[in-house]
Design an enzyme around this catalytic site. Structure first.
Site, short mmCIF file in Angstrom:
data_model
loop_
_atom_site.label_atom_id
_atom_site.label_comp_id
_atom_site.label_asym_id
_atom_site.label_seq_id
_atom_site.Cartn_x
_atom_site.Cartn_y
_atom_site.Cartn_z
N CYS A 77 4.99 6.11 3.94
CA CYS A 77 5.00 5.79 2.51
C CYS A 77 4.53 4.36 2.29
O CYS A 77 5.08 3.41 2.86
CB CYS A 77 6.41 5.94 1.94
N ILE A 78 3.53 4.22 1.44
CA ILE A 78 2.89 2.91 1.29
C ILE A 78 3.82 1.89 0.64
O ILE A 78 3.88 0.73 1.08
CB ILE A 78 1.54 3.04 0.53
#
Lengths: 130, 119
Positions: A77-78
């Site tokens: 997840c960025i």
């Protein structure tokens, strides 16, 4: 059966190792992994900068090898990764940070990828979390 | 048909990014019109407490983001009555319109959803 696997803990946590062993068992049992999704402190499980003492299990390296050898879809997840200093080349350069620690096979992307994986899989299995 | 997902949020809003990250899963899923529910459990019920002053801790207010849940189509909101009682929170003072459930109802709720994520 098709599994989506979410990991919420860093490589040094027991649940990251359990997630890896579960993922190995999924494939060994002839099942399929739709996607691995690393969220919260799980993004540290993807860091290439984890250095483990030589006589200890290097879970981060084992994740990398496992994902590489089975060509798995492994998404970090960025938003969770940026917050915790896990950056690929593009993000390191965008935010002018001195180092990148997320090489391939990992992919930085958004939470939509978790939902997509959960929708396409028969089971969503989560490891870690608070 | 889309699979339903229950997000169980167990951390207080001041306890690191966990509460915000649980909420982000709900908001992201709401944007895809997925059938979602959110359950506030254990210290997670502190997210619903009235009169919070997060600026005193140099924190952003999670409350404004929580208010966005219904706008993102996430209207199935629940809180654990036992968790509320243990922490001295009254159900009629909470910042969100949640359904307060006892332990038996919690078990039924979790069983009703196809998938569960606990943060």
């Amino acid at each position: 059966m098709k599994f989506a696997i979410a990991v919420f803990s860093p490589a040094h946590a027991p649940s990251s190792r359990r997630a890896l062993r579960f993922a190995e068992a999924v494939l060994a049992g002839g099942h399929e992994i739709a996607r691995l999704f690393f969220y919260q402190d799980g993004v540290h499980s993807a860091s290439a900068n984890v250095v483990t003492p030589q006589d200890e299990l290097d879970v981060a390296a084992q994740w990398r090898t496992f994902i590489d050898s089975h060509q798995l879809d492994a998404v970090v997840c960025i938003a969770a990764a940026l917050r915790r200093g896990v950056l690929d080349e593009a993000e390191a350069s965008r935010y002018q940070r001195p180092a990148a620690n997320l090489p391939k096979p990992w992919e930085l992307s958004g939470l939509g990828q978790l939902h997509e994986a959960a929708q396409s899989a028969d089971r969503l299995i989560c490891f870690g979390g608070d | 048909m889309a699979k339903s997902l229950l997000i169980i949020s167990r951390q207080a809003p001041w306890n690191g990014p966990s509460a915000r990250e649980a909420l982000d899963i709900a908001l992201a899923g709401g944007a895809f019109d997925l059938p979602l529910g959110m359950l506030f459990l254990d210290d997670g019920v502190f997210q619903l407490a009235p009169g919070q002053q997060p600026t005193a801790l140099q924190q952003k207010n999670l409350g404004a983001n929580l208010q966005a849940l219904p706008m993102f189509g996430v209207e199935a909101l629940f809180a654990c009555s036992h968790s509320l009682r243990q922490r001295g929170l009254a159900a009629d003072t909470l910042e969100l319109p949640v359904q307060v459930l006892d332990d038996a109802a919690l078990a039924a709720l979790i069983a009703r959803f196809d998938q569960v994520v606990t943060l």
